[in-house]
Design a protein around this motif. Sequence first.
Motif, PDB file in Angstrom:
ATOM      1  N   CYS A 130      26.004 -10.683 -57.799  1.00 14.85           N
ATOM      2  CA  CYS A 130      27.384 -10.916 -57.860  1.00 14.85           C
ATOM      3  C   CYS A 130      27.918 -12.155 -57.441  1.00 14.85           C
ATOM      4  CB  CYS A 130      27.985  -9.726 -56.965  1.00 14.85           C
ATOM      5  SG  CYS A 130      29.723  -9.666 -57.060  1.00 14.85           S
ATOM      6  N   CYS A 131      28.513 -13.066 -58.263  1.00 15.32           N
ATOM      7  CA  CYS A 131      29.094 -14.205 -57.892  1.00 15.32           C
ATOM      8  C   CYS A 131      29.911 -13.982 -56.712  1.00 15.32           C
ATOM      9  CB  CYS A 131      29.672 -14.747 -59.240  1.00 15.32           C
ATOM     10  SG  CYS A 131      30.439 -16.289 -58.914  1.00 15.32           S
ATOM     11  N   GLU A 132      31.019 -13.271 -56.759  1.00 17.10           N
ATOM     12  CA  GLU A 132      32.069 -13.032 -55.654  1.00 17.10           C
ATOM     13  C   GLU A 132      31.234 -12.732 -54.192  1.00 17.10           C
ATOM     14  OE1 GLU A 132      32.181 -11.793 -58.560  1.00 17.10           O
ATOM     15  OE2 GLU A 132      34.377 -12.511 -59.526  1.00 17.10           O
ATOM     16  N   SER A 133      30.203 -11.811 -54.444  1.00 20.46           N
ATOM     17  CA  SER A 133      29.613 -11.525 -53.107  1.00 20.46           C
ATOM     18  C   SER A 133      28.834 -13.083 -52.493  1.00 20.46           C
ATOM     19  CB  SER A 133      28.547 -10.609 -53.249  1.00 20.46           C
ATOM     20  OG  SER A 133      29.013  -9.265 -53.498  1.00 20.46           O
ATOM     21  N   LEU A 134      28.476 -13.742 -53.135  1.00 21.88           N
ATOM     22  CA  LEU A 134      27.700 -14.970 -52.709  1.00 21.88           C
ATOM     23  C   LEU A 134      28.882 -15.785 -52.328  1.00 21.88           C
ATOM     24  CD1 LEU A 134      25.272 -16.279 -55.553  1.00 21.88           C
ATOM     25  CD2 LEU A 134      24.712 -15.230 -53.167  1.00 21.88           C
ATOM     26  N   SER A 135      29.962 -16.038 -53.216  1.00 21.65           N
ATOM     27  CA  SER A 135      31.134 -16.954 -52.597  1.00 21.65           C
ATOM     28  C   SER A 135      31.847 -16.488 -51.469  1.00 21.65           C
ATOM     29  CB  SER A 135      32.148 -16.968 -53.967  1.00 21.65           C
ATOM     30  OG  SER A 135      33.234 -17.869 -53.463  1.00 21.65           O
ATOM     31  N   LYS A 136      31.828 -15.199 -51.223  1.00 23.63           N
ATOM     32  CA  LYS A 136      32.386 -14.644 -49.846  1.00 23.63           C
ATOM     33  C   LYS A 136      31.699 -14.981 -48.935  1.00 23.63           C
ATOM     34  CE  LYS A 136      34.889 -10.397 -48.778  1.00 23.63           C
ATOM     35  NZ  LYS A 136      35.137  -8.981 -49.083  1.00 23.63           N
ATOM     36  N   ARG A 137      30.408 -15.328 -49.137  1.00 16.63           N
ATOM     37  CA  ARG A 137      29.542 -15.340 -48.000  1.00 16.63           C
ATOM     38  C   ARG A 137      29.441 -16.880 -47.489  1.00 16.63           C
ATOM     39  NH1 ARG A 137      29.783 -10.789 -49.767  1.00 16.63           N
ATOM     40  NH2 ARG A 137      29.468  -8.965 -48.414  1.00 16.63           N
ATOM     41  N   GLY A 138      29.856 -17.753 -48.528  1.00 14.33           N
ATOM     42  CA  GLY A 138      29.595 -19.187 -48.568  1.00 14.33           C
ATOM     43  C   GLY A 138      28.148 -19.591 -48.938  1.00 14.33           C
ATOM     44  N   LEU A 139      27.621 -18.817 -50.119  1.00 12.71           N
ATOM     45  CA  LEU A 139      26.301 -19.102 -50.468  1.00 12.71           C
ATOM     46  C   LEU A 139      26.498 -19.162 -51.887  1.00 12.71           C
ATOM     47  CD1 LEU A 139      24.585 -16.013 -49.060  1.00 12.71           C
ATOM     48  CD2 LEU A 139      24.531 -18.258 -48.159  1.00 12.71           C
ATOM     49  N   SER A 140      25.581 -19.866 -52.354  1.00  7.42           N
ATOM     50  CA  SER A 140      25.527 -20.011 -53.952  1.00  7.42           C
ATOM     51  C   SER A 140      23.956 -19.779 -54.414  1.00  7.42           C
ATOM     52  CB  SER A 140      25.810 -21.823 -54.234  1.00  7.42           C
ATOM     53  OG  SER A 140      24.599 -22.415 -53.975  1.00  7.42           O
ATOM     54  N   ALA A 141      23.772 -19.844 -55.635  1.00  6.65           N
ATOM     55  CA  ALA A 141      22.542 -19.491 -56.199  1.00  6.65           C
ATOM     56  C   ALA A 141      21.569 -20.674 -55.767  1.00  6.65           C
ATOM     57  CB  ALA A 141      22.695 -19.819 -57.885  1.00  6.65           C
ATOM     58  N   ASP A 142      21.796 -21.738 -55.304  1.00  2.71           N
ATOM     59  CA  ASP A 142      20.754 -22.717 -54.680  1.00  2.71           C
ATOM     60  C   ASP A 142      20.262 -22.086 -53.472  1.00  2.71           C
ATOM     61  OD1 ASP A 142      21.153 -24.344 -56.726  1.00  2.71           O
ATOM     62  OD2 ASP A 142      22.879 -25.597 -55.636  1.00  2.71           O
ATOM     63  N   ASP A 143      21.043 -21.283 -52.828  1.00  7.06           N
ATOM     64  CA  ASP A 143      20.682 -20.720 -51.569  1.00  7.06           C
ATOM     65  C   ASP A 143      19.518 -19.456 -51.831  1.00  7.06           C
ATOM     66  OD1 ASP A 143      22.339 -22.370 -49.695  1.00  7.06           O
ATOM     67  OD2 ASP A 143      23.898 -21.152 -50.562  1.00  7.06           O
ATOM     68  N   LEU A 144      19.386 -19.039 -53.110  1.00 11.07           N
ATOM     69  CA  LEU A 144      18.592 -17.839 -53.137  1.00 11.07           C
ATOM     70  C   LEU A 144      16.989 -18.053 -53.431  1.00 11.07           C
ATOM     71  CD1 LEU A 144      20.764 -16.071 -55.791  1.00 11.07           C
ATOM     72  CD2 LEU A 144      20.747 -15.858 -53.339  1.00 11.07           C
ATOM     73  N   LEU A 145      16.134 -17.236 -52.767  1.00 10.28           N
ATOM     74  CA  LEU A 145      14.653 -17.418 -52.743  1.00 10.28           C
ATOM     75  C   LEU A 145      14.016 -17.453 -54.157  1.00 10.28           C
ATOM     76  CD1 LEU A 145      12.223 -17.183 -50.748  1.00 10.28           C
ATOM     77  CD2 LEU A 145      12.356 -14.757 -50.769  1.00 10.28           C
ATOM     78  N   ILE A 146      14.781 -16.670 -54.999  1.00  9.89           N
ATOM     79  CA  ILE A 146      14.173 -16.401 -56.388  1.00  9.89           C
ATOM     80  C   ILE A 146      15.365 -16.887 -57.566  1.00  9.89           C
ATOM     81  CG2 ILE A 146      12.507 -14.693 -55.572  1.00  9.89           C
ATOM     82  CD1 ILE A 146      14.525 -12.600 -56.953  1.00  9.89           C
ATOM     83  N   ASP A 147      14.921 -16.980 -58.755  1.00 12.90           N
ATOM     84  CA  ASP A 147      15.776 -17.070 -59.771  1.00 12.90           C
ATOM     85  C   ASP A 147      16.344 -15.793 -59.957  1.00 12.90           C
ATOM     86  OD1 ASP A 147      15.314 -19.897 -60.028  1.00 12.90           O
ATOM     87  OD2 ASP A 147      13.550 -19.565 -61.419  1.00 12.90           O
ATOM     88  N   ALA A 148      17.721 -15.784 -60.213  1.00 15.16           N
ATOM     89  CA  ALA A 148      18.435 -14.663 -60.352  1.00 15.16           C
ATOM     90  C   ALA A 148      19.684 -15.025 -61.174  1.00 15.16           C
ATOM     91  CB  ALA A 148      18.908 -13.888 -59.249  1.00 15.16           C
ATOM     92  N   GLU A 149      20.219 -14.344 -62.052  1.00 15.57           N
ATOM     93  CA  GLU A 149      21.534 -14.528 -62.694  1.00 15.57           C
ATOM     94  C   GLU A 149      22.528 -14.111 -61.882  1.00 15.57           C
ATOM     95  OE1 GLU A 149      23.312 -14.057 -67.224  1.00 15.57           O
ATOM     96  OE2 GLU A 149      21.409 -13.327 -66.887  1.00 15.57           O
ATOM     97  N   VAL A 150      23.610 -15.200 -61.652  1.00 19.00           N
ATOM     98  CA  VAL A 150      24.946 -14.827 -60.997  1.00 19.00           C
ATOM     99  C   VAL A 150      25.589 -14.539 -61.988  1.00 19.00           C
ATOM    100  CG1 VAL A 150      26.450 -15.833 -59.330  1.00 19.00           C
ATOM    101  CG2 VAL A 150      24.089 -16.494 -59.296  1.00 19.00           C
ATOM    102  N   LEU A 151      26.328 -13.432 -61.756  1.00 12.34           N
ATOM    103  CA  LEU A 151      27.331 -12.904 -62.706  1.00 12.34           C
ATOM    104  C   LEU A 151      28.694 -12.493 -62.042  1.00 12.34           C
ATOM    105  CD1 LEU A 151      25.288  -9.877 -64.412  1.00 12.34           C
ATOM    106  CD2 LEU A 151      25.649 -12.434 -65.450  1.00 12.34           C
ATOM    107  N   GLY A 152      29.789 -12.736 -62.727  1.00 12.47           N
ATOM    108  CA  GLY A 152      30.996 -12.294 -62.307  1.00 12.47           C
ATOM    109  C   GLY A 152      31.200 -10.797 -62.260  1.00 12.47           C
ATOM    110  N   ARG A 153      32.233 -10.537 -61.667  1.00 17.74           N
ATOM    111  CA  ARG A 153      32.172  -9.060 -61.096  1.00 17.74           C
ATOM    112  C   ARG A 153      32.240  -8.185 -62.534  1.00 17.74           C
ATOM    113  NH1 ARG A 153      33.830  -6.451 -56.403  1.00 17.74           N
ATOM    114  NH2 ARG A 153      34.437  -8.645 -55.629  1.00 17.74           N
ATOM    115  N   ASP A 154      32.978  -8.549 -63.388  1.00 15.14           N
ATOM    116  CA  ASP A 154      33.079  -7.798 -64.575  1.00 15.14           C
ATOM    117  C   ASP A 154      31.711  -7.572 -65.489  1.00 15.14           C
ATOM    118  OD1 ASP A 154      35.853  -7.093 -64.154  1.00 15.14           O
ATOM    119  OD2 ASP A 154      36.587  -8.725 -65.469  1.00 15.14           O
ATOM    120  N   GLU A 155      31.100  -8.680 -65.574  1.00 19.52           N
ATOM    121  CA  GLU A 155      29.806  -8.401 -66.181  1.00 19.52           C
ATOM    122  C   GLU A 155      28.746  -7.725 -65.387  1.00 19.52           C
ATOM    123  OE1 GLU A 155      26.681  -8.820 -68.943  1.00 19.52           O
ATOM    124  OE2 GLU A 155      29.000  -9.052 -69.348  1.00 19.52           O
TER     125      GLU A 155
END
Length: 117
Positions: free
Chosen positions: A78-103
Motif C-alpha cells: 500500500c502506497c499510503e502505508s509506505l508514505s505515512k511511515r516515511g518509506l518508499s519502494a527503494d526501502d523494500l527488501l524485495i521487488d513489490a508493486e506499490v499500489l494506491g489505496r483503491d487499486e
Amino acid sequence: MSIGFVFRSVPHGSNSGREGLDAVLATSAYSEEIQLFFIGDGVWQLLKGQQGDQVLSREYSVAFKMLSLYDIEDIWVCCESLSKRGLSADDLLIDAEVLGRDEFSHRLHRCQKLLSY
C-alpha cells in the motif's frame, strides 16, 4: 482458488510475520494463486537491513527474498502505508508493486480467501 495473505503487523514483538511467511511457503506447494498484501505496519516486514535479533526470529525477514524461488510474484504494498511511515519502494527488501489505496483494495477483494498476519 486465490488466496491472499495480508501482513498488517510489525516484525518486532510477535511471531505473526514469521507465521505468515511460513504459511505462504507451505501453501505454495498446493496453490499457484497466492497473493501477498502489505498494509499499515505490515510494510515494515519488507524493510531492508533489519537485524534478526531484534525481530524475535533469526533473520526471517531475509526469507522474504525466497518468494521468487516459490514462484510467488503477486506482491503488493500500500502506497499510503509506505508514505505515512516515511518509506518508499527503494526501502523494500524485495521487488513489490506499490499500489494506491483503491487499486490495493480492489486486488485484495478479488481474493477468494484471506489470511491476516
